[in-house]
Design an enzyme around this catalytic site. Sequence first.
Site, PDB file in Angstrom:
ATOM      1  N   ASN A  76       8.806 -14.208  17.323  1.00  0.00           N
ATOM      2  CA  ASN A  76       7.969 -14.341  16.129  1.00  0.00           C
ATOM      3  C   ASN A  76       6.933 -15.440  16.339  1.00  0.00           C
ATOM      4  OD1 ASN A  76       9.750 -12.530  14.958  1.00  0.00           O
ATOM      5  ND2 ASN A  76       9.792 -13.602  13.012  1.00  0.00           N
ATOM      6  N   ARG A 120       0.848  -1.188   0.000  1.00  0.00           N
ATOM      7  CA  ARG A 120       0.000   0.000   0.000  1.00  0.00           C
ATOM      8  C   ARG A 120       0.888   1.245   0.000  1.00  0.00           C
ATOM      9  NH1 ARG A 120       0.533  -2.743   4.711  1.00  0.00           N
ATOM     10  NH2 ARG A 120      -0.435  -4.320   3.426  1.00  0.00           N
ATOM     11  N   HIS A 174      12.406  -2.122   8.083  1.00  0.00           N
ATOM     12  CA  HIS A 174      11.708  -3.334   8.491  1.00  0.00           C
ATOM     13  C   HIS A 174      10.348  -2.893   9.005  1.00  0.00           C
ATOM     14  CE1 HIS A 174      11.472  -7.170  11.185  1.00  0.00           C
ATOM     15  NE2 HIS A 174      10.700  -7.230  10.119  1.00  0.00           N
ATOM     16  N   ASP A 175       9.275  -3.437   8.439  1.00  0.00           N
ATOM     17  CA  ASP A 175       7.948  -2.943   8.787  1.00  0.00           C
ATOM     18  C   ASP A 175       7.661  -3.044  10.279  1.00  0.00           C
ATOM     19  OD1 ASP A 175       7.702  -5.724   8.761  1.00  0.00           O
ATOM     20  OD2 ASP A 175       6.201  -5.760   7.161  1.00  0.00           O
TER      21      ASP A 175
END
Length: 478
Positions: free
Chosen positions: A292, A15, A232-233
């Site tokens: 994670n 996006r 890094h998002d």
Amino acid sequence: MKAYAAVDLGASSGRVMVGRVGPDSLELSEAHRFPNRPVRLPEGLRWDVLALYAGVLEGLRAAGQVASVGIDGWAVDHGLLDADGALLGNPVHYRDTRTEGVAEKVWASVPAEELYAATGIQYAPFNTLYQLTAARSAVQLACAERLLLVPDLVSYWLTGEQGTELTNASTTQLVDPRTRDWSYDIAGRLGIDLGLFAPLRQPGDPAGVLRPEVLEETGLTGPVPVTAVGSHDTASAVAAVPATGERFAYICTGTWSLAGLELTAPVLTEESRAANFTNELGLDGTVRYLRNIMGLWLLQECQRAWGGAGLGALLREAGAAPALRSVVDAGDETFLAPGRMPERIAEACRASGQPVPVTRAEVTRCILDSLALAHRRAVADAQRLADHPVDVVYLVGGGTRNALLCQLTADACGLPVVAGATEAAALGNVLVQARAHGLGGDLAAMRGLLSRTQPLTRYTPRGDGGRWREAEARLATR
């Protein structure tokens, strides 16, 4: 108010968002959203990075004139360039099977304990270090003159300038989190040429200006600078946690759940390694100490298997299903690869002696309960390992739209959950750009602006936690 374009590339979609920032205002709108569909080729699973770049250009055209552009995206994956700067094939997808069994080869040269003590990065089979080891005999790597992580690759195509942004570089397992520079010893022992990487950049550093050809295609008037952000998002998302103090945990939700703490120094103990916590670098000298977890990938894959079943109906049905009837380990590598997700969840429940979820509602409830349980374990383990108690959990990202998951996370953690900043990565991206271009303020000031301007929902824990402890015990005795 100035406008900034945030290019935010996720594992399932990309996006371009436009953020308008003033001293006491922050507005975010979507200019363009486009799918990110990997392609399975005869040689393996690949990213269609050219389609992503086309989506970025279309998004910048829709965004209109902006003061700056910033790019963030997922970690570890990369493009290889030849001596002329041309891309040598589509980047390999981190879910590709090429890294199977590679970790053991790496550990034969650098034992896992030494690797963690030097880099602080958790074991994940797709870390860039393992990808480069797997590609050692590949023709593309032999021909490569440059390696650019995906957000840096997009930045290079936009500007013609190459760099390696630090927060994303830290996920390669080739950076020392204490020096915030490359781990030359580890790279040397594994035969990895750090000369492949472009010079390191910090969030806020200038990263060039849009090329004339890009200006022509997007209709923008130059010069338009590109600013390095937390590329890094997750780094950008954590920067957008609307915390008002220091005693907080965060959960960045999306395809993955990243649950942990923000620290001032890494935790490099053997106990931390055994618990599979990672020390990724964040803004302003911080460390993202987190675990994670598979995240909403589990549900996304089930929806795909069910022919695109609507999320709203699934959540309503799951809310009425029995709680904690069956749970799975949402951090298990078993669920990493795509395909057959409902069956694999059923198989995991059967193998652990639990009731097997059959209906879509039962499978969905199993996933949400399992994610909340994984959030509970990560938040509790992080506090213990870092000796850093917390009073509240901030949940940001796509999971904020899932009220059932937010409430279950509060129930499981026994802590209030504040959910907000749905587009957290884009918000963090925009705020770093704004700061670099004169807005001013430290990380606390950025978060103060977020807490004042973004809608937040507070979830209060229900129950005494006994059922969650019992469910946790079920997984511990597998």
